[in-house]
Design a protein around this motif. Structure first.
Motif, PDB file in Angstrom:
ATOM      1  N   TRP A  28      45.602  27.329  79.182  1.00  0.00           N
ATOM      2  CA  TRP A  28      45.601  27.519  77.731  1.00  0.00           C
ATOM      3  C   TRP A  28      44.919  28.847  77.411  1.00  0.00           C
ATOM      4  N   GLY A  29      45.695  29.878  77.129  1.00  0.00           N
ATOM      5  CA  GLY A  29      45.121  31.191  76.841  1.00  0.00           C
ATOM      6  C   GLY A  29      46.209  32.237  76.760  1.00  0.00           C
ATOM      7  N   GLU A  30      45.849  33.452  76.385  1.00  0.00           N
ATOM      8  CA  GLU A  30      46.831  34.519  76.209  1.00  0.00           C
ATOM      9  C   GLU A  30      47.528  34.877  77.521  1.00  0.00           C
ATOM     10  N   ASP A  31      46.784  34.909  78.619  1.00  0.00           N
ATOM     11  CA  ASP A  31      47.412  35.228  79.898  1.00  0.00           C
ATOM     12  C   ASP A  31      48.397  34.140  80.311  1.00  0.00           C
TER      13      ASP A  31
ATOM     14  N   ASP B 192      43.498  23.833  71.274  1.00  0.00           N
ATOM     15  CA  ASP B 192      43.179  22.973  70.135  1.00  0.00           C
ATOM     16  C   ASP B 192      44.257  22.865  69.064  1.00  0.00           C
ATOM     17  N   HIS B 193      45.452  23.431  69.288  1.00  0.00           N
ATOM     18  CA  HIS B 193      46.508  23.356  68.279  1.00  0.00           C
ATOM     19  C   HIS B 193      46.805  21.909  67.899  1.00  0.00           C
ATOM     20  N   LEU B 194      47.164  21.702  66.642  1.00  0.00           N
ATOM     21  CA  LEU B 194      47.692  20.421  66.200  1.00  0.00           C
ATOM     22  C   LEU B 194      49.204  20.400  66.424  1.00  0.00           C
ATOM     23  N   PRO B 195      49.846  19.210  66.423  1.00  0.00           N
ATOM     24  CA  PRO B 195      51.291  19.156  66.632  1.00  0.00           C
ATOM     25  C   PRO B 195      52.051  19.950  65.565  1.00  0.00           C
ATOM     26  N   PHE B 196      53.111  20.608  65.986  1.00  0.00           N
ATOM     27  CA  PHE B 196      54.105  21.247  65.115  1.00  0.00           C
ATOM     28  C   PHE B 196      53.638  22.526  64.422  1.00  0.00           C
ATOM     29  N   LEU B 197      52.351  22.647  64.150  1.00  0.00           N
ATOM     30  CA  LEU B 197      51.863  23.753  63.338  1.00  0.00           C
ATOM     31  C   LEU B 197      50.684  24.416  64.052  1.00  0.00           C
ATOM     32  N   PRO B 198      50.947  25.374  64.943  1.00  0.00           N
ATOM     33  CA  PRO B 198      49.846  26.006  65.678  1.00  0.00           C
ATOM     34  C   PRO B 198      48.992  26.867  64.776  1.00  0.00           C
ATOM     35  N   PHE B 199      47.782  27.122  65.218  1.00  0.00           N
ATOM     36  CA  PHE B 199      46.909  28.042  64.493  1.00  0.00           C
ATOM     37  C   PHE B 199      47.562  29.431  64.427  1.00  0.00           C
ATOM     38  N   PRO B 200      47.297  30.195  63.373  1.00  0.00           N
ATOM     39  CA  PRO B 200      47.764  31.593  63.338  1.00  0.00           C
ATOM     40  C   PRO B 200      47.214  32.369  64.526  1.00  0.00           C
ATOM     41  N   ASP B 201      47.920  33.446  64.916  1.00  0.00           N
ATOM     42  CA  ASP B 201      47.530  34.143  66.139  1.00  0.00           C
ATOM     43  C   ASP B 201      46.295  35.025  65.983  1.00  0.00           C
ATOM     44  N   ASP B 202      45.704  35.042  64.775  1.00  0.00           N
ATOM     45  CA  ASP B 202      44.417  35.716  64.616  1.00  0.00           C
ATOM     46  C   ASP B 202      43.277  34.731  64.382  1.00  0.00           C
ATOM     47  N   TRP B 203      43.564  33.447  64.601  1.00  0.00           N
ATOM     48  CA  TRP B 203      42.526  32.420  64.431  1.00  0.00           C
ATOM     49  C   TRP B 203      41.416  32.658  65.447  1.00  0.00           C
ATOM     50  N   PRO B 204      40.153  32.458  65.074  1.00  0.00           N
ATOM     51  CA  PRO B 204      39.059  32.722  66.019  1.00  0.00           C
ATOM     52  C   PRO B 204      39.166  31.844  67.264  1.00  0.00           C
ATOM     53  N   VAL B 205      38.650  32.350  68.359  1.00  0.00           N
ATOM     54  CA  VAL B 205      38.706  31.612  69.619  1.00  0.00           C
ATOM     55  C   VAL B 205      37.979  30.278  69.479  1.00  0.00           C
ATOM     56  N   PHE B 206      36.819  30.277  68.840  1.00  0.00           N
ATOM     57  CA  PHE B 206      36.045  29.053  68.642  1.00  0.00           C
ATOM     58  C   PHE B 206      35.918  28.802  67.138  1.00  0.00           C
TER      59      PHE B 206
ATOM     60  N   PRO C 209      38.507  26.490  73.251  1.00  0.00           N
ATOM     61  CA  PRO C 209      39.148  27.651  72.639  1.00  0.00           C
ATOM     62  C   PRO C 209      40.412  27.277  71.858  1.00  0.00           C
ATOM     63  N   VAL C 210      40.828  28.176  71.000  1.00  0.00           N
ATOM     64  CA  VAL C 210      41.913  27.928  70.050  1.00  0.00           C
ATOM     65  C   VAL C 210      43.205  27.503  70.734  1.00  0.00           C
TER      66      VAL C 210
END
Length: 596
Positions: free
Chosen positions: A377-380, A216-230, A212-213
């Motif tokens: 790793w998740g919203e909760d 899977d973030h890359l260093p320094f620049l996380p995925f936007p918060d609407d990026w798909p889970v997979f 899940p997203v």
């Protein structure tokens, strides 16, 4: 009765005092009989786990005088559950600032994690240290940011040599390149494809991330918060391409490595590359093979393969299910790629049969995420204050020797909640396992990098007979229009996909450098658990990954997105320290037990 924070404070104060007076016996006495100290670069300039008081004492005896640890401070409040007290702390060494974690049982350390977070005097230019971006005032012949960037790109690799050359421009090479860029280490990433992200775009069409997203973030620049889970593969490819541009990486596309050789006298490599058709010799001090765990396809050699009149290829070359409607398709293998490819072929109307040669672990994606991933790793988890970086460190704090025991109850819960699914899957003939010791998917991954499938739908197709299954057989011979099996049966075939996995990363070292160097380094990946495809002896860490190897100046970097993100930090610090002349005495350099 003392609080968890008081217990942790008492232990940390005693530990700091013992180290200050170099009383190694007293320091070791603060550990339980069953104890583990995992160090990521801070004390050992290595990724090393010491097991038991004797190993801990030996490590301290070797490194303490030069490490000079100090400034031990509890970070936040300690917690307690099931008789185990956990606490975070900060500390310093002569070379670095660090962060650590301890688990106490009855007032003594059960597990200890120490990590180097930044090098003193060589910190990242971030926060208050960030670049100004312009020089105010009037300056004749001022060069713009774009002009300076263009000059750097034109010079690096031609008139100015990189300090580090990263071979492989997938997520691993890109993550490490971003870390090194922030530390000011001149680095070139070379990639044979036309664009960053092509290693994803060029795979079969149904490929997507099974993790899940949040993981899977890359260093320094996380995925936007609407990026798909997979993440779908092409979306992931586009993200990697954008990332290389935003992070200003020196990324050479259409560049293929032909050969590399190390000059021990000069302590540098000569690497022959061909960039867009032009040969260039690069002379980095350090060579990082970031070609990934899926870089050396294992192609079986069956009798009669040369006689086959249909199409046959390894799963790494499979473009997708289009064009196979009504055709007889055989997929040899039963792990992630085999399931994904078989499902896509069925979706496109093919008559597809999966050949399962040995048992496979299967976890339904929903259960796997809910039970094993989302707690960290998740919203909760984010709502509880567990950021991605903190989750990485929590995971790292569990030594590999204990990890299987931590995993077993998780997979027992998955087995309980999905009992009906597993029952139906086994009744279909599928040969199921939960690992050699019921520790499940992740232990299979770190032990051997194979042997599992995260179910996103193909298992139901097998249960329903839509994907045909032929379990417990081997291929006896490939014929002109069919495949003959070890049980004497035969299946017609228009397409054969060999989803037969990949060899150890040092196989690429053998191709690029030499078999002698590959054997000198030894096997990459695996723990020495003496389980299937992970021969002993026990090593306690992943072989050769993200740490010094027996070949000076040669490093391996890879793994999933989580590992690429997390361990790139520690590999980048090791490389930066060497560039700046910081003394880096390596403790516990891995021995070689298995060659190519």
């Amino acid at each position: 009765m003392s609080t968890p924070t008081e217990q942790a404070t008492t232990w940390l104060s005693a530990f700091a005092a013992a180290l200050d007076r170099a009383d190694i016996g007293a320091a070791a006495a603060l550990f339980a009989e069953d104890c583990y100290w995992r160090d990521l670069v801070a004390f050992t300039w290595n990724i090393k786990t010491c097991e038991g008081k004797a190993e801990i004492a030996d490590m301290l005896q070797a490194v303490l005088a030069k490490v000079k640890p100090s400034g031990w401070k509890l970070a936040g409040e300690a917690t307690e559950a099931n008789g185990v007290t956990e606490a975070w702390f900060s500390f310093e060494t002569a070379a670095a600032r660090g962060l650590g974690h301890v688990r106490l049982k009855d007032g003594k350390a059960w597990t200890l994690l120490t990590t180097a977070q930044e090098l003193k005097g060589f910190e990242e230019k971030k926060g208050k240290r960030r670049w100004l971006g312009t020089e105010h005032g009037v300056h004749p012949d001022r060069k713009t940011w774009a002009e300076q960037k263009a000059e750097e790109e034109a010079a690096l690799g031609l008139t100015r040599q990189p300090y580090v050359l990263i071979v492989g421009g997938g997520q691993g090479g890109i993550a490490l390149g971003a870390r090194l860029k922030r530390l000011g280490v001149p680095t070139i990433i070379v990639e044979k494809n036309d664009r960053p992200g092509d290693s994803w775009r060029k795979r079969y069409k149904s490929l997507c991330l099974h993790d899940p997203v949040w993981y899977d973030h890359l260093p320094f620049l996380p995925f936007p918060d609407d990026w798909p889970v997979f993440s779908p593969k092409d979306k992931m490819g586009d993200w990697l391409e954008a990332y290389t541009k935003i992070m200003e990486l020196n990324y050479w596309t259409k560049t293929e490595c032909k050969h590399a050789a190390y000059d021990a006298a000069k302590r540098a490599w000569t690497v022959e590359v061909v960039r867009d058709g032009k040969p260039i010799d690069l002379r980095p001090k350090h060579l990082v093979l970031a070609t990934g765990m899926s870089s050396v396809p294992v192609m079986p050699s069956y009798l009669g393969m040369q006689d086959f009149k249909g199409v046959q290829h390894h799963s790494s070359k499979h473009p997708g299910g289009e064009g196979w409607e009504g055709k007889k398709c055989i997929v040899i293998g039963s792990n992630n790629s085999a399931h994904d490819i078989a499902a896509a072929l069925w979706e496109h109307g093919a008559d597809v049969t999966m050949i399962q040669r040995s048992t496979t672990h299967v976890s339904r994606s929903e259960s796997l995420m809910e039970v094993t991933t989302y707690p960290l790793w998740g919203e909760d988890a984010l709502a509880r204050g567990i950021t991605c970086d903190k989750a990485d460190l929590i995971a790292a704090s569990i030594p590999y020797r204990l990890l299987a025991e931590f995993q077993k109850p998780l997979y027992a819960e998955i087995r309980r909640r999905d009992a009906d699914f597993y029952d139906r899957l086994q009744k279909s003939g599928f040969m199921l396992d939960f690992g050699d010791d019921d520790s499940g998917l992740f232990m299979k991954y770190v032990r051997r990098g194979s042997g599992y499938y995260i179910d996103v739908g193909a298992s139901e197709l097998i249960i329903e007979g839509k994907i045909k299954l032929k379990p417990g057989v081997n291929v006896e011979r490939i014929k002109e229009h069919s495949v003959l099996f070890s049980d004497g049966s035969e299946l017609p075939a228009d397409l054969i996909v060999y989803a037969t996995g990949y060899a150890s990363m040092n196989g690429w070292a053998a191709q690029l450098i030499s078999k002698e160097v590959a054997d000198k380094v030894g096997k990459c990946w695996g723990l020495g658990s003496n389980t299937r495809k992970d021969p002993g002896p026990w090593e306690g860490e992943l072989r050769n990954m993200w740490k010094p190897t027996q070949q000076e100046g040669l490093w391996f970097h890879g793994g999933n997105l989580h590992q690429s993100r997390h361990y790139s930090q520690f590999l980048s610090l090791q490389l930066k320290a060497r560039m700046e002349g910081v003394e880096t005495p390596v403790y516990g350099l891995g021995k070689v037990h298995h060659t190519t």
